[in-house]
Design an enzyme around this catalytic site. Structure first.
Site, mmCIF file in Angstrom:
data_model
loop_
_atom_site.group_PDB
_atom_site.id
_atom_site.type_symbol
_atom_site.label_atom_id
_atom_site.label_comp_id
_atom_site.label_asym_id
_atom_site.label_seq_id
_atom_site.Cartn_x
_atom_site.Cartn_y
_atom_site.Cartn_z
ATOM 1 N N HIS A 141 50.815 31.372 33.325
ATOM 2 C CA HIS A 141 52.045 32.003 33.803
ATOM 3 C C HIS A 141 52.514 31.431 35.135
ATOM 4 O O HIS A 141 53.716 31.420 35.425
ATOM 5 C CB HIS A 141 51.854 33.515 33.943
ATOM 6 C CG HIS A 141 51.625 34.211 32.639
ATOM 7 N ND1 HIS A 141 51.126 35.499 32.549
ATOM 8 C CD2 HIS A 141 51.815 33.805 31.352
ATOM 9 C CE1 HIS A 141 51.023 35.848 31.282
ATOM 10 N NE2 HIS A 141 51.433 34.842 30.533
ATOM 11 N N HIS A 188 44.651 35.960 29.537
ATOM 12 C CA HIS A 188 44.351 34.819 30.411
ATOM 13 C C HIS A 188 45.603 34.249 31.078
ATOM 14 O O HIS A 188 45.694 33.042 31.327
ATOM 15 C CB HIS A 188 43.602 33.725 29.644
ATOM 16 C CG HIS A 188 42.419 34.229 28.887
ATOM 17 N ND1 HIS A 188 41.262 34.653 29.510
ATOM 18 C CD2 HIS A 188 42.221 34.428 27.557
ATOM 19 C CE1 HIS A 188 40.404 35.070 28.600
ATOM 20 N NE2 HIS A 188 40.958 34.949 27.410
ATOM 21 N N CYS A 189 46.555 35.123 31.385
ATOM 22 C CA CYS A 189 47.820 34.686 32.005
ATOM 23 C C CYS A 189 48.468 33.576 31.182
ATOM 24 O O CYS A 189 49.016 32.616 31.724
ATOM 25 C CB CYS A 189 47.609 34.234 33.445
ATOM 26 S SG CYS A 189 47.090 35.556 34.548
ATOM 27 N N ALA A 190 48.382 33.724 29.862
ATOM 28 C CA ALA A 190 48.967 32.731 28.951
ATOM 29 C C ALA A 190 49.506 33.451 27.718
ATOM 30 O O ALA A 190 49.124 33.142 26.581
ATOM 31 C CB ALA A 190 47.936 31.682 28.564
#
EC number: 2.8.1.7
Length: 406
Positions: free
Chosen positions: A124, A363-365
């Site tokens: 992100h 996972h910030c994805a």
């Protein structure tokens, strides 16, 4: 030198502790790596005996602290083979470094109708700043799609570039899939179209040597805390000609040349005009200790050990029923997986009961999760202090969870 994982582990105090009555198996270094005693002691020593505010101080402590801080800038420039230490800006981490580029270079160079290219595997931190910039100026965000095996559909990349492309922002290594992108050919293609290239190196610099001159990238950014250093400190590399042209994005002390209420403010030269306020001097000095520690071990030695460990882990995980692995066979650092239909949080909680620390979630994805049509994944990351025995414990733990939950 010969790489000895036992000697390395002895340098990390936390690795000797127990969790839930079992030895800690820390498989979460891609989120944040543990710190060797050398880093902890160096930063503590600075606060005990050498702390002072840096810059402009005439007294001994201030002068010494300033010299130590600037020496780390030189040290970091050698670590990534920058042409000059003055191409490096101290930032809080990768996220701030990318935001700095978006708000300084981006605001000055991206206009309505222009476009920026990212990929579907980005963290992100390498998506949201560009979304915000595009929304501000009326630019377009274009995306390199994924293949099911976790590599990028590179055949689509030439079709994404045009005369309005201003930037390719790409991760060096995926924080979820472990995919190492072929930067050389991607950077060459971008430059052929007149675009600049920013590389998110947060998941690369701890695994092998990085040479920004050989890559010929325009921006490269990484965090200290994933490189066995302190939190709250990172490095942004910018080619000197670009950096000198960029305006500051934060105002305050240390980044000015003159301030006048009637005539306005002038800026000091780069990189210091991007370092407003009192810096995280202790973190910078701790980062220097981390760079020294890793360099002494030898990144080539680390890379060889970690790759052998990764190959072993992937082969052993084949014995776990109903285990889905995400990402290519050739990967760096991380193994993302799901076990049957069980939520990643449940699997991660069971592993924690066995003393095994893994990361769970998106996972910030989130765009990557959407591509694989899952809400979350478990992620085990392998660092230079992890062992074959810890991999065996992970495999045994997953087999046990499968037997318990079906």
């Amino acid at each position: 030198m010969t790489f000895s994982v036992d000697k390395v582990r002895a340098d990390f105090p936390v690795l000797s502790r127990e969790v839930n009555g079992l030895p800690l198996a820390y498989l979460d270094s891609a989120a944040s790596a543990q710190k060797p005693g050398q880093v902890i002691d160096t930063e503590a020593e600075f606060y005990r005996h050498g702390y002072a505010a840096v810059h402009r101080g005439i007294h001994t402590l201030s002068a010494q602290a300033t010299e130590k801080m600037e020496n780390v800038r030189k040290q970091a420039s050698l670590f990534i083979n920058a042409r000059s230490a003055e191409e490096l800006v101290f930032v809080r981490g990768t996220t701030e470094g990318i935001n700095l580029v978006a708000n300084s270079w981006g605001n000055s160079n991206v206009r309505a109708g222009d476009n920026i290219i990212i990929s579907q595997m980005e963290h992100h931190a390498n998506i949201v700043p560009w979304q915000m910039l595009c929304a501000r100026v009326g630019a377009e965000l274009r995306v390199i799609p994924l293949n099911p095996d976790g590599t990028l559909q590179l055949e689509t990349l030439p079709t994404l570039f045009d005369e309005k492309t201003r930037l390719l922002a790409i991760t060096h290594v995926s924080n979820v899939l472990g995919t190492e992108n072929p930067l050389a050919e991607m950077i060459t293609l971008a430059h052929q179209h007149g675009a600049k290239v920013l590389v998110d190196g947060a998941q690369a610099v701890m695994h092998h040597l990085v040479d920004v001159q050989a890559l010929d990238c325009d921006f490269y950014v990484f965090s200290g805390h994933k490189l066995y250093g302190p939190t709250g400190i990172g490095i942004l590399y910018v080619k000197e000609a670009l950096l000198q042209e960029m305006p500051p994005w934060e105002g305050g002390g240390s980044m000015i040349a003159t301030v006048s209420l009637s005539e306005g403010t002038t800026w000091t030269k780069a990189p210091w005009r991007f370092e407003a306020g009192t810096p995280n001097t202790g973190g910078i000095i701790g980062l220097g200790a981390a760079l020294e520690y890793v360099s002494a071990l030898g990144l080539n030695n680390i890379a060889e050990y970690e790759q052998n460990l990764m190959h072993y882990a992937l082969s052993q995980l084949e014995s776990v029923p109903d285990l889905t692995l995400y990402g290519p066979q050739n990967r760096l650092g991380v193994i993302a997986f799901n076990l049957g239909k069980h939520h990643a949080y449940d699997v991660g909680s069971f592993l924690d009961n066995y003393g095994i620390a893994v990361r769970t979630g998106h996972h910030c994805a989130m765009p990557l999760m959407a591509y694989y049509n899952v809400p979350a994944m478990c992620r085990a990351s392998l660092a230079m202090y992890n062992t074959h025995e810890e991999v065996d414990r992970l495999v045994t733990g997953l087999q046990r969870i499968h037997r318990l939950l079906g």
